[in-house]
Design an enzyme around this catalytic site. Structure first.
Site, PDB file in Angstrom:
ATOM      1  N   ARG A 114      11.952  -0.391   8.148  1.00  0.00           N
ATOM      2  CA  ARG A 114      12.475  -0.804   9.316  1.00  0.00           C
ATOM      3  C   ARG A 114      14.185  -0.836   9.277  1.00  0.00           C
ATOM      4  NH1 ARG A 114       8.460   0.194  11.311  1.00  0.00           N
ATOM      5  NH2 ARG A 114       6.893  -1.003  12.468  1.00  0.00           N
ATOM      6  N   GLU A 149      17.002   1.524  17.168  1.00  0.00           N
ATOM      7  CA  GLU A 149      16.468   2.789  17.585  1.00  0.00           C
ATOM      8  C   GLU A 149      16.432   2.823  19.287  1.00  0.00           C
ATOM      9  OE1 GLU A 149      12.900   3.087  15.421  1.00  0.00           O
ATOM     10  OE2 GLU A 149      13.962   2.793  13.781  1.00  0.00           O
ATOM     11  N   HIS A 183      12.186   8.024  13.169  1.00  0.00           N
ATOM     12  CA  HIS A 183      11.251   7.192  12.981  1.00  0.00           C
ATOM     13  C   HIS A 183       9.913   8.318  13.079  1.00  0.00           C
ATOM     14  CE1 HIS A 183       9.684   2.873  13.461  1.00  0.00           C
ATOM     15  NE2 HIS A 183       8.800   3.595  12.684  1.00  0.00           N
ATOM     16  N   VAL A 184       9.729   8.942  12.011  1.00  0.00           N
ATOM     17  CA  VAL A 184       8.466   9.781  12.276  1.00  0.00           C
ATOM     18  C   VAL A 184       7.673   9.569  10.899  1.00  0.00           C
ATOM     19  CG1 VAL A 184       9.500  11.723  13.728  1.00  0.00           C
ATOM     20  CG2 VAL A 184      10.018  11.843  11.369  1.00  0.00           C
ATOM     21  N   GLY A 185       7.756   8.557  10.269  1.00  0.00           N
ATOM     22  CA  GLY A 185       6.732   8.264   9.242  1.00  0.00           C
ATOM     23  C   GLY A 185       5.423   8.629   9.272  1.00  0.00           C
ATOM     24  N   ARG A 207       8.092  -9.804  -3.155  1.00  0.00           N
ATOM     25  CA  ARG A 207       8.443 -10.990  -3.093  1.00  0.00           C
ATOM     26  C   ARG A 207       7.708 -11.725  -4.576  1.00  0.00           C
ATOM     27  NH1 ARG A 207       5.848 -12.606   2.163  1.00  0.00           N
ATOM     28  NH2 ARG A 207       5.196 -10.539   1.827  1.00  0.00           N
ATOM     29  N   ARG A 233       0.845  -1.151  -0.071  1.00  0.00           N
ATOM     30  CA  ARG A 233       0.053   0.138   0.052  1.00  0.00           C
ATOM     31  C   ARG A 233       0.850   1.262   0.067  1.00  0.00           C
ATOM     32  NH1 ARG A 233      -3.626  -3.215   4.077  1.00  0.00           N
ATOM     33  NH2 ARG A 233      -1.566  -3.322   4.913  1.00  0.00           N
TER      34      ARG A 233
HETATM   35  C1  8YV Z   1       4.916   4.313  14.140  1.00  0.00           C
HETATM   36  C2  8YV Z   1       5.349   2.484  12.272  1.00  0.00           C
HETATM   37  O1  8YV Z   1       6.042   5.271  14.241  1.00  0.00           O
HETATM   38  O2  8YV Z   1       3.285   1.900  11.393  1.00  0.00           O
HETATM   39  C3  8YV Z   1       4.358   1.598  11.749  1.00  0.00           C
HETATM   40  O3  8YV Z   1       4.754   0.354  11.492  1.00  0.00           O
HETATM   41  O4  8YV Z   1       6.430   2.216  12.706  1.00  0.00           O
HETATM   42  C4  8YV Z   1       4.891   3.872  12.686  1.00  0.00           C
HETATM   43  O5  8YV Z   1       3.837   4.244  12.216  1.00  0.00           O
HETATM   44  C5  8YV Z   1       4.666   3.511  15.192  1.00  0.00           C
HETATM   45  O6  8YV Z   1       4.003   2.346  15.178  1.00  0.00           O
HETATM   46  C6  8YV Z   1       4.395   4.359  16.472  1.00  0.00           C
HETATM   47  O7  8YV Z   1       4.951   3.860  17.614  1.00  0.00           O
END
Ligand code: 8YV
Length: 292
Positions: free
Chosen positions: A210, A239, A257-259, A153, A132
């Site tokens: 990741r 992290e 890790h701010v996606g 894959r 997605r």
């Molecule tokens: C978040 C994430 O940072 O959705 C995920 O897999 O890694 C991120 O959206 C995380 O889950 C928030 O703790």
């Protein structure tokens, strides 16, 4: 349903947790949280694990399944944000936006010129993982006139994008390699020395998936040796620890890790993660169980 919430007692006070664990009926986990088999085994009354995130590689889903404990996540609601972040990082590393910001703040503008960046519009993008979020990134890249290819894959015949069977085969063909594949054992170290070498001295790596997917040691060596042009990373192997070797470099953009980290999306994720708990305890179908 009212909840009594215990915040990560298993990490802060294992002795207190041992007393508490038999009464715990639900775990609310973040995307990065680790819920291994040993922890699941400690909670005999556990009924559900609700993950606040789309990725659930930290959860031992097999162990949960064996116990009949469903696992839920928060897909879709964060797709746009992570795709936006992927493109933002791509632009930032190619056009040296973070470096230019440091340049201005340090007063260097009066003494000289910024080094040139790399043109993004019209360049070739390779996406590792066309799920997605990968597709949402592909659509954004098309808006920049980029050509898009991918590896996954399996080939996705429903898309017109060119498929390569391996990250290495893809990397040779592109200027930017965007990693947005699930974490976990199946993808550990997928982006290794060979892939980075294939990406080449003009190529950039972007990781919004990741940290485990990229061999971080190999990446540092590749940057040191000029095997690739630069990297933009939102996720890391260990992290929140980020190696000093990465922090020291100007050809690297680093974010914590701010996606999915916008007010709008974190609210939607919270609603969905909570909605799954509510559905479970009301005896209703779960809103977003992870795929079987
Ligand atoms: C978040 C994430 O940072 O959705 C995920 O897999 O890694 C991120 O959206 C995380 O889950 C928030 O703790």
């Amino acid at each position: 349903m009212a909840y009594v919430v215990h915040d990560r007692v298993h990490q802060s006070d294992p002795v207190a947790f041992a007393a508490l664990a038999p009464r715990i009926r639900a775990v609310a986990a973040s995307g990065e949280a680790k819920v291994p088999r040993a922890l699941i085994d400690q909670m005999p009354a556990l009924e559900i694990i609700s993950v606040f995130g789309v990725g659930y590689d930290g959860i031992d889903v097999q162990a949960a399944r064996e116990r009949g404990v469903p696992v839920t996540n928060t897909p879709d609601v964060l797709t746009d944000d992570v795709a936006d972040m992927g493109m933002g990082l791509l632009l930032a590393v190619a056009r040296r936006i973070a470096q230019a910001d440091r340049f201005v703040r340090a007063g260097e503008w009066s003494h000289g010129r910024m080094v040139l960046g790399r043109k993004v519009s019209g360049a070739r993008l390779g996406i590792v993982g066309l799920g997605r979020i990968g597709l949402a990134i592909a659509r954004r890249a098309e808006g920049f006139g980029m050509s898009v290819a991918y590896t996954a894959r399996h080939e996705k015949p429903a898309t017109a994008f060119r498929y390569y069977p391996t990250p290495q085969a893809l990397a040779v063909q592109v200027d930017f390699l965007m990693v947005i594949t699930p974490g976990g054992d199946a993808t550990r170290g997928l982006i290794n020395e060979q892939v980075l070498t294939a990406l080449g001295p003009q190529g950039y790596l972007i990781n919004v998936a990741r940290g485990s997917v990229v061999d971080q040691g190999a990446l540092i060596r590749a940057l040191d040796q000029g095997l690739i042009a630069g990297a933009a990373l939102d996720v890391f192997e260990n992290e929140p620890r980020v190696p000093a070797e990465l922090c020291a470099r100007d050809d690297v953009v680093l974010t914590p890790h701010v996606g999915s980290a916008t007010w709008q999306t974190r609210r939607a994720m919270a609603d969905l993660a909570f909605g799954n708990l509510q559905a479970h305890f009301a005896g209703q179908p779960l809103l977003t169980p992870v795929p079987q």
